[in-house]
Design a protein around this motif. Structure first.
Motif, mmCIF file in Angstrom:
data_model
loop_
_atom_site.group_PDB
_atom_site.id
_atom_site.type_symbol
_atom_site.label_atom_id
_atom_site.label_comp_id
_atom_site.label_asym_id
_atom_site.label_seq_id
_atom_site.Cartn_x
_atom_site.Cartn_y
_atom_site.Cartn_z
ATOM 1 N N MET A 142 -17.335 48.555 -69.120
ATOM 2 C CA MET A 142 -17.542 47.107 -69.017
ATOM 3 C C MET A 142 -18.902 46.763 -69.603
ATOM 4 O O MET A 142 -19.705 47.654 -69.852
ATOM 5 N N PRO A 143 -19.155 45.464 -69.801
ATOM 6 C CA PRO A 143 -20.445 45.070 -70.390
ATOM 7 C C PRO A 143 -21.671 45.617 -69.654
ATOM 8 O O PRO A 143 -22.676 45.929 -70.269
ATOM 9 N N LYS A 144 -21.572 45.767 -68.339
ATOM 10 C CA LYS A 144 -22.726 46.262 -67.568
ATOM 11 C C LYS A 144 -22.682 47.759 -67.342
ATOM 12 O O LYS A 144 -23.372 48.284 -66.482
ATOM 13 N N GLY A 145 -21.847 48.474 -68.088
ATOM 14 C CA GLY A 145 -21.758 49.920 -67.947
ATOM 15 C C GLY A 145 -20.375 50.373 -67.517
ATOM 16 O O GLY A 145 -19.457 49.583 -67.388
ATOM 17 N N SER A 146 -20.240 51.642 -67.292
ATOM 18 C CA SER A 146 -18.950 52.214 -66.897
ATOM 19 C C SER A 146 -18.831 52.287 -65.380
ATOM 20 O O SER A 146 -19.821 52.430 -64.675
ATOM 21 N N GLN A 147 -17.589 52.217 -64.937
ATOM 22 C CA GLN A 147 -17.321 52.327 -63.505
ATOM 23 C C GLN A 147 -15.979 53.030 -63.332
ATOM 24 O O GLN A 147 -15.065 52.861 -64.135
ATOM 25 N N GLU A 148 -15.885 53.811 -62.275
ATOM 26 C CA GLU A 148 -14.636 54.504 -61.990
ATOM 27 C C GLU A 148 -13.912 53.823 -60.844
ATOM 28 O O GLU A 148 -14.536 53.320 -59.904
ATOM 29 N N PHE A 149 -12.579 53.795 -60.954
ATOM 30 C CA PHE A 149 -11.725 53.225 -59.926
ATOM 31 C C PHE A 149 -10.614 54.215 -59.607
ATOM 32 O O PHE A 149 -9.998 54.768 -60.509
ATOM 33 N N LYS A 150 -10.372 54.404 -58.305
ATOM 34 C CA LYS A 150 -9.257 55.241 -57.875
ATOM 35 C C LYS A 150 -8.125 54.304 -57.472
ATOM 36 O O LYS A 150 -8.331 53.359 -56.706
ATOM 37 N N ILE A 151 -6.928 54.571 -57.969
ATOM 38 C CA ILE A 151 -5.772 53.731 -57.665
ATOM 39 C C ILE A 151 -5.221 54.135 -56.306
ATOM 40 O O ILE A 151 -4.820 55.277 -56.092
ATOM 41 N N LEU A 152 -5.202 53.170 -55.384
ATOM 42 C CA LEU A 152 -4.730 53.421 -54.024
ATOM 43 C C LEU A 152 -3.281 52.980 -53.825
ATOM 44 O O LEU A 152 -2.567 53.575 -53.027
ATOM 45 N N ASP A 153 -2.868 51.920 -54.525
ATOM 46 C CA ASP A 153 -1.518 51.386 -54.329
ATOM 47 C C ASP A 153 -1.076 50.608 -55.567
ATOM 48 O O ASP A 153 -1.891 49.950 -56.209
ATOM 49 N N VAL A 154 0.221 50.702 -55.866
ATOM 50 C CA VAL A 154 0.834 49.943 -56.961
ATOM 51 C C VAL A 154 2.139 49.380 -56.430
ATOM 52 O O VAL A 154 2.985 50.129 -55.939
ATOM 53 N N LYS A 155 2.302 48.052 -56.516
ATOM 54 C CA LYS A 155 3.522 47.392 -56.039
ATOM 55 C C LYS A 155 3.996 46.377 -57.062
ATOM 56 O O LYS A 155 3.189 45.780 -57.775
#
Length: 157
Positions: A142-155
């Motif tokens: 992203m513009p302010k740097g990188s970030q990691e996200f863990k996917i918890l749920d998909v519906k």
């Protein structure tokens, strides 16, 4: 040369149709009444009300043309409730590196509403999540740097 198709959810398509219908009926009538009132007031050369009504009419008609174009190019992506991977129409819960949960709905470009958590499938987060499933971790630049996200749920619903 034909214009590219626009992918969107059924909900997004219906919202655009509602907006188009409102603008063609209710909004046109409101502007017409406002314009009639301005005309009845007299001299149109110096009528700010008449100029405002004409500007509103022009903006409304331009939006009608834009909506008709989008709807004519729309491809509705049908949702599969059994799908477990992130795609258009998915409601996704992710956790960032600090443990904070975020909820997103992945929508088409013209359906985006960040304040309601509706993010575009073309956004950096939308692209990073696409095709991924529960338990996977994605890195988003992203513009302010990188970030990691863990996917918890998909519906899909």
């Amino acid at each position: 040369m034909s214009q590219p198709k626009i992918q969107m959810t059924r909900r997004g398509y219906e919202k655009l149709q509602e907006d188009l219908n409102y603008r063609k009926t209710t909004r046109r009538e409101q502007i017409s009444e406002y314009m009639g009132s301005a005309i009845a007031d007299g001299d149109l050369r110096e009528s700010a009300a008449y100029d405002e009504a004409r500007m509103q009419q022009s903006e409304n008609e331009a939006r009608i043309v834009e909506l008709e174009d989008r709807l004519s190019r729309a491809v509705i992506v049908e949702l599969d409730e059994a799908e477990t991977r992130v795609g258009l129409g998915a409601k996704v819960v992710v956790q960032d590196g600090r443990g904070k949960e975020h909820k997103f709905e992945i929508v088409g470009t013209y359906e985006t509403d960040v304040l309601k958590g509706k993010i575009s499938d073309q956004s950096p987060i939308g692209q990073a999540l696409a095709g991924r499933g529960v338990g996977e971790t994605v890195k988003v630049t992203m513009p302010k740097g990188s970030q990691e996200f863990k996917i918890l749920d998909v519906k899909y619903d």
